[in-house]
Design a protein around this motif. Structure first.
Motif, PDB file in Angstrom:
ATOM      1  N   CYS A  26     -13.728  -2.431  -3.791  1.00 51.65           N
ATOM      2  CA  CYS A  26     -12.116  -2.607  -3.694  1.00 51.65           C
ATOM      3  C   CYS A  26     -11.920  -3.948  -3.125  1.00 51.65           C
ATOM      4  O   CYS A  26     -11.873  -4.004  -2.139  1.00 51.65           O
ATOM      5  CB  CYS A  26     -11.255  -1.362  -2.866  1.00 51.65           C
ATOM      6  SG  CYS A  26      -9.637  -1.579  -2.875  1.00 51.65           S
ATOM      7  N   CYS A  47      -7.871  -0.317  -5.346  1.00 50.47           N
ATOM      8  CA  CYS A  47      -8.216   0.721  -6.158  1.00 50.47           C
ATOM      9  C   CYS A  47      -7.502   2.049  -5.946  1.00 50.47           C
ATOM     10  O   CYS A  47      -7.720   3.027  -6.926  1.00 50.47           O
ATOM     11  CB  CYS A  47      -9.834   1.071  -5.421  1.00 50.47           C
ATOM     12  SG  CYS A  47      -9.878   1.972  -4.046  1.00 50.47           S
ATOM     13  N   CYS A  54      -9.319   4.173  -1.808  1.00 50.13           N
ATOM     14  CA  CYS A  54      -9.910   3.824  -0.571  1.00 50.13           C
ATOM     15  C   CYS A  54      -9.129   4.268   0.674  1.00 50.13           C
ATOM     16  O   CYS A  54      -7.725   3.986   0.763  1.00 50.13           O
ATOM     17  CB  CYS A  54     -10.635   2.573  -0.451  1.00 50.13           C
ATOM     18  SG  CYS A  54      -9.473   1.165  -0.230  1.00 50.13           S
ATOM     19  N   CYS A  67      -6.283   1.472   0.880  1.00 47.05           N
ATOM     20  CA  CYS A  67      -5.101   1.583  -0.041  1.00 47.05           C
ATOM     21  C   CYS A  67      -4.347   2.769   0.188  1.00 47.05           C
ATOM     22  O   CYS A  67      -3.168   2.687  -0.030  1.00 47.05           O
ATOM     23  CB  CYS A  67      -5.791   1.759  -1.457  1.00 47.05           C
ATOM     24  SG  CYS A  67      -6.576   0.152  -2.413  1.00 47.05           S
TER      25      CYS A  67
HETATM   26 ZN   LIG Z   1      -8.912   0.607  -2.036  1.00 49.88          ZN
END
Ligand SMILES: [Zn+2]
Length: 269
Positions: free
Chosen positions: A31, A245, A248, A251
Motif C-alpha cells: 500500500c 489500497c 489496510c 486506509c
Molecule cells: Zn492501504
C-alpha cells in the motif's frame, strides 16, 4: 551526499529516504499510501512487535555470543515477565530458545551456516541506490543464507496478485529479497552467490527446512522492481500521488465514504 552506511544507521529514517531496501519496497508494493505515511513518520502501523523481536533474538544468537548478550541486555523489558529477569523469560522467548536448540542440534545446520554474519551490501538497481543486510555470507562457497522464523512452514497463504495460494516464502516476498541481495552482493564484492533460506517454525515441536530460490522467480522479482520503481520513487519524492489500497489499517483509518459499490463487486481477499 549519502552518509556511509553502517550498523548504527542501517535502520535509520535518514537511510530509509536515501536508499531503497526490500522491506520498504515491499511496503510500497502492499500500500503506497500507508508506506509513505509511515516513511514520513505520520503513521505507525499498530503491529505486534513480538514476532519481530523473536526473529531478532534468534538472529543475534547465531550472529555471536556477544551480539546475543547485547540484544538481551537492550530488551530486558520485552523479554522478561514484568520486565524483570527474576520473574523468568516470557513464553515466546522460551519458544525462541527451543527454535535455536532445534537448529543448533542439527550438524548440517552448523556446516551450512558458516560465513560472515550481518554483512551490509549496497548497490544500484535500475538507477536507484539500494541497501541490504546479509545474515550469513560465504563468498568462498558462493553462498548466502537467510534465517527465517515462521508460524508453520507448510501453511498456505492467499496471494492477491497471483490469485492463488503460495508458501510463506513467496507470501513474504523472500524471492524479491534474495534477488536483491544476490545483485547487491555481486555489486559489492564482485561474486555471484546463490541464496539459501533456512526456516524454523514456532510450533511446540519446531519444524525446519532449507530452501533454494529458483532463478526464474528471482528474475521475475527484478523485473517487477524495474517496472514499479519509477512510480514508487516519484511517490517518495512527492511528484506522484500514492495509491490507496483501501483495506489496510491506514486506509481504513483515513477513509471517507465516496464510491458506491455494487454488492456483487465488493472486493474480497
Ligand atoms: Zn492501504
Amino acid at each position: 551526499m549519502t552518509k556511509t552506511l553502517n550498523n548504527s544507521n542501517y535502520y535509520s529514517n535518514e537511510q530509509d529516504w536515501a536508499t531503497q531496501s526490500k522491506s520498504w519496497f515491499w511496503k510500497f508494493e502492499q500500500c503506497e499510501a500507508e508506506a509513505l505515511a509511515e516513511l514520513k513518520g505520520v503513521w505507525r502501523p499498530p503491529q505486534n512487535l513480538t514476532p519481530l523481536l523473536v526473529g531478532n533474538y534468534l538472529h543475534s544468537y547465531f550472529e555471536s555470543l556477544e551480539a546475543h548478550q547485547q540484544f538481551i541486555e537492550a530488551h530486558k523489558k520485552e523479554l522478561y515477565r514484568y520486565g524483570n529477569p527474576e520473574k523468568g523469560i516470557k513464553q515466546e522467548f522460551k519458544k525462541a530458545d527451543n527454535m535455536i536448540h532445534t537448529l543448533e542440534a542439527d550438524s548440517n545446520f552448523e556446516q551450512l551456516y558458516q560465513g560472515d554474519k550481518e554483512v551490509i551490501v549496497t548497490g544500484e538497481l535500475f538507477g536507484v541506490k539500494w541497501r541490504g543486510k546479509i545474515d550469513c555470507l560465504n563468498l568462498d562457497r558462493h553462498l548466502f543464507l537467510d534465517l527465517k522464523t515462521v508460524d508453520d512452514i507448510h501453511k498456505k497463504h492467499w496471494s492477491e496478485s497471483d490469485h492463488q495460494y503460495v508458501s510463506f516464502a513467496e507470501s513474504r516476498g523472500y524471492d524479491m529479497q534474495m534477488a536483491v541481495y544476490q545483485e547487491l552482493i555481486k555489486q559489492t564484492f564482485g561474486v555471484e552467490c546463490e541464496p539459501l533460506i533456512i526456516a524454523v517454525s514456532k510450533q511446540d515441536v519446531p519444524d525446519k527446512g532449507v530452501f533454494s530460490v529458483p532463478d526464474s522467480l528471482m528474475a521475475a522479482q527484478l523485473d517487477l522492481i524495474e517496472v514499479d520503481q519509477p512510480h514508487i520513487e516519484a511517490v517518495k519524492h512527492g511528484t506522484e500521488k500514492p495509491a490507496r489500497c483501501e483495506h489496510c489499517e491506514y486506509c481504513r483509518s483515513t477513509k471517507t465514504l465516496n464510491d458506491v459499490i455494487d454488492i456483487d463487486e465488493i472486493p474480497f481477499y
